[in-house]
Design a protein around this motif. Structure first.
Motif, PDB file in Angstrom:
ATOM      1  N   PHE A 151       0.816  -1.207   0.000  1.00  0.00           N
ATOM      2  CA  PHE A 151       0.000   0.000   0.000  1.00  0.00           C
ATOM      3  C   PHE A 151       0.854   1.263   0.000  1.00  0.00           C
ATOM      4  O   PHE A 151       0.477   2.273  -0.598  1.00  0.00           O
ATOM      5  CB  PHE A 151      -0.964   0.014   1.186  1.00  0.00           C
TER       6      PHE A 151
ATOM      7  N   TRP B 136       1.960   1.721  -3.530  1.00  0.00           N
ATOM      8  CA  TRP B 136       0.805   2.156  -4.315  1.00  0.00           C
ATOM      9  C   TRP B 136       0.517   3.636  -4.064  1.00  0.00           C
ATOM     10  O   TRP B 136       0.240   4.388  -4.996  1.00  0.00           O
ATOM     11  CB  TRP B 136      -0.416   1.304  -3.966  1.00  0.00           C
TER      12      TRP B 136
ATOM     13  N   ARG C  86      -0.979   5.550 -10.005  1.00  0.00           N
ATOM     14  CA  ARG C  86      -1.830   4.611  -9.288  1.00  0.00           C
ATOM     15  C   ARG C  86      -3.270   4.604  -9.786  1.00  0.00           C
ATOM     16  O   ARG C  86      -4.020   3.690  -9.478  1.00  0.00           O
ATOM     17  CB  ARG C  86      -1.783   4.885  -7.796  1.00  0.00           C
TER      18      ARG C  86
ATOM     19  N   ALA D 180      -6.187  -0.820  -6.544  1.00  0.00           N
ATOM     20  CA  ALA D 180      -5.503  -0.545  -5.277  1.00  0.00           C
ATOM     21  C   ALA D 180      -4.927  -1.799  -4.642  1.00  0.00           C
ATOM     22  O   ALA D 180      -4.049  -1.711  -3.793  1.00  0.00           O
ATOM     23  CB  ALA D 180      -6.458   0.122  -4.301  1.00  0.00           C
TER      24      ALA D 180
ATOM     25  N   PRO E 260      -0.195  -4.474  -3.323  1.00  0.00           N
ATOM     26  CA  PRO E 260      -0.175  -5.263  -2.085  1.00  0.00           C
ATOM     27  C   PRO E 260      -0.261  -6.760  -2.346  1.00  0.00           C
ATOM     28  O   PRO E 260       0.365  -7.558  -1.645  1.00  0.00           O
ATOM     29  CB  PRO E 260      -1.402  -4.766  -1.314  1.00  0.00           C
TER      30      PRO E 260
END
Length: 99
Positions: free
Chosen positions: A16, A19, A25, A30, A34
């Protein structure tokens, strides 16, 4: 087992963080980075456990190396993903505008 939980949580946080720091991004989901980070960390942790590298004398290796991999994997993956998505989005936009 605690080391696996800590490695996984660290991998999610690292994914994260990468990101959030990426300026492209908006071109992918999203959970992509991760997911890459967790996958790489868990595979590394499993390989180290199977190889016996995380024995009692060197227990720190069992969590330090997967955490390092969890930080590096999304950093390495973000460049080709961002570039390919940018090219694909540009090509699709041009195709739509030509109609």
């Amino acid at each position: 087992m605690l080391s696996l939980i800590l490695v996984t949580l660290t991998a999610v946080a690292a994914g994260f963080a990468v990101w959030a720091a990426d300026r492209h991004r908006d071109r992918y989901g999203a959970l992509l980075l991760p997911g890459i980070s967790v996958g790489a960390a868990v595979l590394t942790w499993t390989a180290l456990q199977a190889a016996g590298a995380a024995s009692f004398e060197s227990e720190w290796i069992g969590w330090a190396i997967p955490v390092a991999v969890a930080i590096l994997a999304p950093l390495v993956a973000v460049v080709p993903i961002g570039n390919s998505r940018a090219k694909a989005d540009t090509a699709e936009s041009e195709r739509i505008l030509r109609m």
